[in-house]
Design a protein around this motif. Sequence first.
Motif, mmCIF file in Angstrom:
data_model
loop_
_atom_site.group_PDB
_atom_site.id
_atom_site.type_symbol
_atom_site.label_atom_id
_atom_site.label_comp_id
_atom_site.label_asym_id
_atom_site.label_seq_id
_atom_site.Cartn_x
_atom_site.Cartn_y
_atom_site.Cartn_z
ATOM 1 N N GLU A 22 0.836 -1.204 0.000
ATOM 2 C CA GLU A 22 0.000 0.000 0.000
ATOM 3 C C GLU A 22 0.876 1.261 0.000
ATOM 4 O O GLU A 22 0.614 2.203 -0.742
ATOM 5 C CB GLU A 22 -0.932 -0.004 1.221
ATOM 6 N N ILE A 23 1.922 1.231 0.825
ATOM 7 C CA ILE A 23 2.852 2.373 0.868
ATOM 8 C C ILE A 23 3.527 2.547 -0.495
ATOM 9 O O ILE A 23 3.635 3.663 -1.016
ATOM 10 C CB ILE A 23 3.906 2.173 1.990
ATOM 11 N N LEU A 24 3.956 1.439 -1.093
ATOM 12 C CA LEU A 24 4.603 1.502 -2.419
ATOM 13 C C LEU A 24 3.628 1.998 -3.479
ATOM 14 O O LEU A 24 3.995 2.775 -4.362
ATOM 15 C CB LEU A 24 5.165 0.144 -2.809
ATOM 16 N N ARG A 25 2.361 1.537 -3.414
ATOM 17 C CA ARG A 25 1.346 2.007 -4.369
ATOM 18 C C ARG A 25 1.152 3.516 -4.253
ATOM 19 O O ARG A 25 1.024 4.219 -5.260
ATOM 20 C CB ARG A 25 0.020 1.285 -4.127
ATOM 21 N N ASP A 30 2.137 8.841 -6.352
ATOM 22 C CA ASP A 30 2.698 10.186 -6.233
ATOM 23 C C ASP A 30 3.720 10.453 -7.344
ATOM 24 O O ASP A 30 3.734 11.531 -7.939
ATOM 25 C CB ASP A 30 3.370 10.369 -4.865
ATOM 26 N N LEU A 31 4.585 9.456 -7.600
ATOM 27 C CA LEU A 31 5.581 9.605 -8.653
ATOM 28 C C LEU A 31 4.922 9.760 -10.024
ATOM 29 O O LEU A 31 5.352 10.581 -10.849
ATOM 30 C CB LEU A 31 6.545 8.417 -8.672
ATOM 31 N N ILE A 32 3.865 8.986 -10.263
ATOM 32 C CA ILE A 32 3.143 9.096 -11.538
ATOM 33 C C ILE A 32 2.502 10.477 -11.658
ATOM 34 O O ILE A 32 2.526 11.097 -12.726
ATOM 35 C CB ILE A 32 2.094 7.965 -11.664
ATOM 36 N N GLN A 33 1.947 10.976 -10.543
ATOM 37 C CA GLN A 33 1.332 12.299 -10.542
ATOM 38 C C GLN A 33 2.383 13.379 -10.849
ATOM 39 O O GLN A 33 2.147 14.276 -11.669
ATOM 40 C CB GLN A 33 0.654 12.585 -9.201
ATOM 41 N N VAL A 34 3.542 13.285 -10.199
ATOM 42 C CA VAL A 34 4.625 14.242 -10.447
ATOM 43 C C VAL A 34 5.070 14.156 -11.912
ATOM 44 O O VAL A 34 5.265 15.171 -12.588
ATOM 45 C CB VAL A 34 5.820 13.981 -9.490
#
Length: 136
Positions: A22-25, A30-34
């Motif tokens: 869940e933390i990795l997801r 967040d990385l995909i959003q950035v």
Amino acid sequence: MRLRSLMLENSQGERIIQDKNEILRKEIGDLIQVFDDKMEETQAKLELTESEYANEQEMLKELEKTFLALEVKYNQIQEKRRLAEEKRREEMKELELKTKAAIIAQSWWRGYRTRMALKNKGKGKKGKKGKGRKTR
């Protein structure tokens, strides 16, 4: 009991792994959003640059048309200047030739006059004989 304890351990391990997942997801989200934000910004810059490039290309075409017209006029002016310079040189050569001819003619005339003056100077004047009778 052992089975139960193994199942309990297994379920706790599974929960820990699910929490980590869940933390990795969330981190991946967040990385995909950035990444998406950066891509949108880059895309906007690209579109702006492309529109500026298109405007500059249009301006370049207009300036090239103007340049071609000016280049033709410039070449005509240069040709006129070249012809005028050629004509001026030709006139200078003709003037030099006429000047030399005039100098030669003048020196010939002066020499002729001088020779005639010297020739006449050598001869003395003779007295005139009178016409008619002399009366005493």
